[in-house]
Design a protein around this motif. Structure first.
Motif, PDB file in Angstrom:
ATOM      1  N   THR A  14       0.846  -1.193   0.000  1.00  0.00           N
ATOM      2  CA  THR A  14       0.000   0.000   0.000  1.00  0.00           C
ATOM      3  C   THR A  14       0.878   1.238   0.000  1.00  0.00           C
ATOM      4  O   THR A  14       2.018   1.192   0.454  1.00  0.00           O
ATOM      5  CB  THR A  14      -0.932   0.021   1.239  1.00  0.00           C
ATOM      6  OG1 THR A  14      -1.734   1.198   1.177  1.00  0.00           O
ATOM      7  CG2 THR A  14      -0.158   0.007   2.542  1.00  0.00           C
ATOM      8  N   GLU A  16      -0.492   4.013   1.325  1.00  0.00           N
ATOM      9  CA  GLU A  16      -1.154   4.795   2.371  1.00  0.00           C
ATOM     10  C   GLU A  16      -0.722   4.289   3.742  1.00  0.00           C
ATOM     11  O   GLU A  16      -0.997   3.155   4.103  1.00  0.00           O
ATOM     12  CB  GLU A  16      -2.674   4.678   2.232  1.00  0.00           C
ATOM     13  CG  GLU A  16      -3.191   5.235   0.922  1.00  0.00           C
ATOM     14  CD  GLU A  16      -4.654   4.951   0.707  1.00  0.00           C
ATOM     15  OE1 GLU A  16      -5.269   4.212   1.503  1.00  0.00           O
ATOM     16  OE2 GLU A  16      -5.191   5.457  -0.276  1.00  0.00           O
ATOM     17  N   THR A  40      -7.839   7.922   4.907  1.00  0.00           N
ATOM     18  CA  THR A  40      -8.874   6.893   4.876  1.00  0.00           C
ATOM     19  C   THR A  40      -9.754   7.164   6.099  1.00  0.00           C
ATOM     20  O   THR A  40      -9.346   7.912   6.996  1.00  0.00           O
ATOM     21  CB  THR A  40      -8.280   5.468   4.974  1.00  0.00           C
ATOM     22  OG1 THR A  40      -7.670   5.308   6.267  1.00  0.00           O
ATOM     23  CG2 THR A  40      -7.243   5.211   3.879  1.00  0.00           C
ATOM     24  N   GLU A  42     -10.186   5.254   8.434  1.00  0.00           N
ATOM     25  CA  GLU A  42      -9.489   4.679   9.584  1.00  0.00           C
ATOM     26  C   GLU A  42      -8.305   5.517  10.055  1.00  0.00           C
ATOM     27  O   GLU A  42      -7.971   5.501  11.233  1.00  0.00           O
ATOM     28  CB  GLU A  42      -8.981   3.266   9.259  1.00  0.00           C
ATOM     29  CG  GLU A  42     -10.069   2.254   8.952  1.00  0.00           C
ATOM     30  CD  GLU A  42     -10.672   2.413   7.543  1.00  0.00           C
ATOM     31  OE1 GLU A  42     -11.878   2.163   7.400  1.00  0.00           O
ATOM     32  OE2 GLU A  42      -9.930   2.807   6.614  1.00  0.00           O
ATOM     33  N   SER A  44      -7.727   9.009   9.260  1.00  0.00           N
ATOM     34  CA  SER A  44      -7.880  10.463   9.158  1.00  0.00           C
ATOM     35  C   SER A  44      -7.469  11.131  10.457  1.00  0.00           C
ATOM     36  O   SER A  44      -7.701  10.610  11.538  1.00  0.00           O
ATOM     37  CB  SER A  44      -9.314  10.839   8.797  1.00  0.00           C
ATOM     38  OG  SER A  44     -10.181  10.454   9.840  1.00  0.00           O
ATOM     39  N   THR A  51     -11.041  11.095   1.146  1.00  0.00           N
ATOM     40  CA  THR A  51     -10.538   9.744   0.920  1.00  0.00           C
ATOM     41  C   THR A  51     -10.056   9.627  -0.530  1.00  0.00           C
ATOM     42  O   THR A  51     -10.265  10.543  -1.340  1.00  0.00           O
ATOM     43  CB  THR A  51     -11.646   8.699   1.159  1.00  0.00           C
ATOM     44  OG1 THR A  51     -12.687   8.913   0.198  1.00  0.00           O
ATOM     45  CG2 THR A  51     -12.199   8.788   2.580  1.00  0.00           C
ATOM     46  N   LYS A  52      -9.468   8.496  -0.831  1.00  0.00           N
ATOM     47  CA  LYS A  52      -9.000   8.232  -2.204  1.00  0.00           C
ATOM     48  C   LYS A  52     -10.164   8.357  -3.188  1.00  0.00           C
ATOM     49  O   LYS A  52     -10.023   8.939  -4.260  1.00  0.00           O
ATOM     50  CB  LYS A  52      -8.386   6.827  -2.258  1.00  0.00           C
ATOM     51  CG  LYS A  52      -7.744   6.482  -3.568  1.00  0.00           C
ATOM     52  CD  LYS A  52      -7.086   5.104  -3.486  1.00  0.00           C
ATOM     53  CE  LYS A  52      -6.360   4.784  -4.755  1.00  0.00           C
ATOM     54  NZ  LYS A  52      -5.646   3.494  -4.657  1.00  0.00           N
TER      55      LYS A  52
END
Length: 161
Positions: A14, A16, A40, A42, A44, A51-52
């Motif tokens: 990933t 991120e 995300t 989760e 932030s 988000t993406k």
């Protein structure tokens, strides 16, 4: 850059990674962040985030104090360019946590125009990783008027928001 170096620098399932909380808290106490444009649900860090799927690159950051820990893949240059451009708006500050890749084009095109650059001592541990990152990190602060420091260090005090 040879293939082996690329594999090390861009090797991850990933791009991120959650920001180390202590580092974020310290920066937030200085800047008071209002927007996380590449998060995300989760990981932030701010009440307001993109988000993406919401694509923070396509949104305005105007008027915010932004904390940006962008995806560290090949598109990082797009995020750095966006941070630099958005910081030109009145009342907008963008603080970026990025790999310290001083040999890249984006570093010279954008980071060298930042108001401040802090080099993080040691290697950070991101998210739930068991090991530290394989690269050094930097905190790059973009703010309107900071390019003036190249010409007149005193002008910054007069021209910043």
């Amino acid at each position: 850059m040879n293939k082996k170096t690329q594999q090390v620098m861009f090797s991850s399932k990933t791009s991120e990674w959650g920001t180390p909380q202590k580092l974020y808290d310290m920066l937030d106490s200085i800047y008071g962040f209002t927007l996380d444009p590449c998060a995300t649900a989760e990981n932030s860090k701010c009440k307001e985030y993109f988000t993406k799927e919401e694509d923070g690159l396509s949104k305005t950051w105007k008027g915010h104090t932004v904390f940006m820990n962008p995806p560290y893949g090949r598109d990082i240059k797009k995020w750095i360019k966006k941070a630099h451009e958005e910081s030109k708006s009145r009342g907008t500050t963008v603080v970026c946590l990025i790999p310290s890749r001083t040999d890249t084009k984006y570093w010279h095109d954008y980071c060298m125009k930042a108001e401040k650059i802090y080099f993080v001592k040691g290697r950070l541990k991101f998210g739930d990783a068991t090991n530290s990152a394989p690269f050094p990190s930097a905190i790059v602060v973009f703010r309107r008027g900071s390019w003036l420091r190249l010409f007149n260090p005193k002008a910054i005090t007069l021209c910043q928001n």
